[in-house]
Design an enzyme around this catalytic site. Structure first.
Site, PDB file in Angstrom:
ATOM      1  N   HIS A 244       0.846  -1.199   0.000  1.00  0.00           N
ATOM      2  CA  HIS A 244       0.000   0.000   0.000  1.00  0.00           C
ATOM      3  C   HIS A 244       0.883   1.250   0.000  1.00  0.00           C
ATOM      4  O   HIS A 244       0.585   2.239  -0.689  1.00  0.00           O
ATOM      5  CB  HIS A 244      -0.886   0.049   1.249  1.00  0.00           C
ATOM      6  CG  HIS A 244      -1.794  -1.125   1.435  1.00  0.00           C
ATOM      7  ND1 HIS A 244      -1.555  -2.113   2.355  1.00  0.00           N
ATOM      8  CD2 HIS A 244      -2.957  -1.469   0.828  1.00  0.00           C
ATOM      9  CE1 HIS A 244      -2.534  -3.000   2.327  1.00  0.00           C
ATOM     10  NE2 HIS A 244      -3.406  -2.642   1.400  1.00  0.00           N
TER      11      HIS A 244
ATOM     12  N   SER B 253      -2.258  -7.965   3.506  1.00  0.00           N
ATOM     13  CA  SER B 253      -2.759  -7.776   4.872  1.00  0.00           C
ATOM     14  C   SER B 253      -3.046  -9.122   5.521  1.00  0.00           C
ATOM     15  O   SER B 253      -3.007  -9.254   6.740  1.00  0.00           O
ATOM     16  CB  SER B 253      -4.045  -6.948   4.840  1.00  0.00           C
ATOM     17  OG  SER B 253      -3.821  -5.724   4.169  1.00  0.00           O
ATOM     18  N   ARG B 254      -3.368 -10.124   4.708  1.00  0.00           N
ATOM     19  CA  ARG B 254      -3.733 -11.428   5.259  1.00  0.00           C
ATOM     20  C   ARG B 254      -2.510 -12.257   5.669  1.00  0.00           C
ATOM     21  O   ARG B 254      -2.670 -13.270   6.345  1.00  0.00           O
ATOM     22  CB  ARG B 254      -4.583 -12.213   4.263  1.00  0.00           C
ATOM     23  CG  ARG B 254      -5.982 -11.608   4.089  1.00  0.00           C
ATOM     24  CD  ARG B 254      -6.892 -12.483   3.236  1.00  0.00           C
ATOM     25  NE  ARG B 254      -8.275 -12.076   3.320  1.00  0.00           N
ATOM     26  CZ  ARG B 254      -8.908 -11.303   2.427  1.00  0.00           C
ATOM     27  NH1 ARG B 254      -8.257 -10.836   1.368  1.00  0.00           N
ATOM     28  NH2 ARG B 254     -10.177 -10.992   2.588  1.00  0.00           N
TER      29      ARG B 254
HETATM   30  P1  AMP Z   1      -6.442  -4.014  -0.034  1.00  0.00           P
HETATM   31  O1  AMP Z   1      -6.248  -3.154   1.184  1.00  0.00           O
HETATM   32  O2  AMP Z   1      -5.950  -5.398   0.135  1.00  0.00           O
HETATM   33  O3  AMP Z   1      -7.835  -3.914  -0.597  1.00  0.00           O
HETATM   34  O4  AMP Z   1      -5.502  -3.391  -1.157  1.00  0.00           O
HETATM   35  C1  AMP Z   1      -5.569  -2.027  -1.504  1.00  0.00           C
HETATM   36  C2  AMP Z   1      -4.731  -1.815  -2.724  1.00  0.00           C
HETATM   37  O5  AMP Z   1      -3.377  -2.165  -2.453  1.00  0.00           O
HETATM   38  C3  AMP Z   1      -5.167  -2.677  -3.924  1.00  0.00           C
HETATM   39  O6  AMP Z   1      -5.072  -1.904  -5.102  1.00  0.00           O
HETATM   40  C4  AMP Z   1      -4.156  -3.793  -3.910  1.00  0.00           C
HETATM   41  O7  AMP Z   1      -3.951  -4.380  -5.189  1.00  0.00           O
HETATM   42  C5  AMP Z   1      -2.904  -3.042  -3.455  1.00  0.00           C
HETATM   43  N1  AMP Z   1      -1.920  -3.977  -2.904  1.00  0.00           N
HETATM   44  C6  AMP Z   1      -2.122  -4.901  -1.934  1.00  0.00           C
HETATM   45  N2  AMP Z   1      -0.988  -5.617  -1.743  1.00  0.00           N
HETATM   46  C7  AMP Z   1      -0.066  -5.144  -2.611  1.00  0.00           C
HETATM   47  C8  AMP Z   1       1.284  -5.483  -2.897  1.00  0.00           C
HETATM   48  N3  AMP Z   1       1.923  -6.454  -2.261  1.00  0.00           N
HETATM   49  N4  AMP Z   1       1.926  -4.782  -3.868  1.00  0.00           N
HETATM   50  C9  AMP Z   1       1.288  -3.784  -4.529  1.00  0.00           C
HETATM   51  N5  AMP Z   1       0.012  -3.424  -4.306  1.00  0.00           N
HETATM   52  C10 AMP Z   1      -0.661  -4.090  -3.351  1.00  0.00           C
END
Ligand code: AMP
Length: 283
Positions: free
Chosen positions: A37, A186-187
């Site tokens: 993020h 996050s998981r």
């Molecule tokens: P989330 O909080 O999991 O819904 O993710 C929010 C954003 O962060 C989404 O656009 C995800 O694709 C991106 N994201 C999550 N993990 C990664 C990562 N390891 N590398 C790049 N972007 C990420």
């Protein structure tokens, strides 16, 4: 950096940006932020005078037996990361702000979401496209930043932006990984130590599939069998949700592999579901 909860505060902040002629970059998240993020926030802060991050655990993208209730919530640490990466406004809405009582209006992107995560998580992408639409209408960003980590989601949202003629630019940023290759998520914090040590089985299997493809194998079934065997070899206790190659434009499964494509997979270790992918650009 400001933190706001209400739509009124968000809209007044957004109106000020417009008066000052400042473009706004937007990073939607579900919180429990990590360097993946962080990289999106840094990219947005580099490309826009103002950056908004939303932190909202969206109930409509979770299935009835999924981890909505136990999804990690780490607001204080999230705010620190956002501040350090250059965010200007953090939008932390209540559920009622995104879903007023009896809300029943949905955005359904269709075919791109039919396979892979769409098949194993019914309703998931409808929840994602609906919440992102609502957030776009609230934030009115000039640019929005998403991760390649969720490749099918990124493709689906780019299609949605085109289909609905949103006046914004989508920026898809590379997957950020731990030093052993595990995609940050996050998981990952759910993983026991034993499972964490096996979690790289997924990216190793995807890399193996890419290697076989580059050596000339183009039959999807053969590649899938080989990637499944690799996961089972490295993490026998993992259950495989899917492994395969998708057409990068529409995410339909390919029977005969040709570029541009994305090799992608999802596995479960205990109760933790991990996804990852490697994009293989044009020829
Ligand atoms: P989330 O909080 O999991 O819904 O993710 C929010 C954003 O962060 C989404 O656009 C995800 O694709 C991106 N994201 C999550 N993990 C990664 C990562 N390891 N590398 C790049 N972007 C990420």
């Amino acid at each position: 950096m400001e933190v706001v909860k209400t739509l009124r505060e968000l809209r007044s902040w957004r109106a000020d940006c417009r008066l000052r002629g400042e473009n706004v970059g937007f990073v939607p998240t579900m919180g429990a932020l990590h360097e993946g993020h962080g990289a999106l926030v840094v990219q947005s802060a580099k490309e826009n005078p103002r950056t908004v991050v939303s932190i909202f655990v969206n109930p409509t993208q979770f299935g009835p037996n999924e981890d909505l209730a136990r999804y990690p919530r780490t607001l204080e640490a999230d705010l620190k990361l956002c501040r350090e990466r250059g965010a200007n406004l953090i939008f932390v809405p209540e559920v009622e702000t995104l879903y007023p009582e009896a809300a029943d209006t949905w955005v359904d992107v269709g075919m791109v979401g039919n396979y892979w995560c769409g098949a194993s998580r019914p309703g998931h992408f409808r929840g994602v496209s609906t919440v992102v639409t609502k957030l776009f209408l609230m934030v009115e960003p000039n640019k929005a930043y998403f991760g390649q980590k969720d490749a099918q989601q990124a493709t689906l949202l780019c299609k949605m932006v085109r289909d609905l003629r949103f006046d914004l630019e989508m920026v898809i940023c590379p997957t950020i990984r731990e030093s052993d290759g595990l995609a940050m998520s996050s998981r990952n914090r759910y993983l026991s130590e034993a499972h964490r040590s096996k979690a790289t089985a997924l990216i190793r299997a995807l890399e193996f599939g890419v290697d076989l493809f580059q050596k000339g194998e183009t039959n999807a079934s053969v590649l899938e069998v080989s990637m499944r065997a690799k996961v089972s070899e490295l993490a026998p206790e993992a259950s495989i949700d899917y492994l395969g190659f998708a057409d990068s434009f529409n995410f339909q499964p390919l029977a005969v592999i040709k570029r541009p494509c994305t090799v992608l997979g999802a596995i479960r270790l205990g109760k933790t579901r991990l996804i990852d992918n490697i994009p293989l650009g044009g020829s």
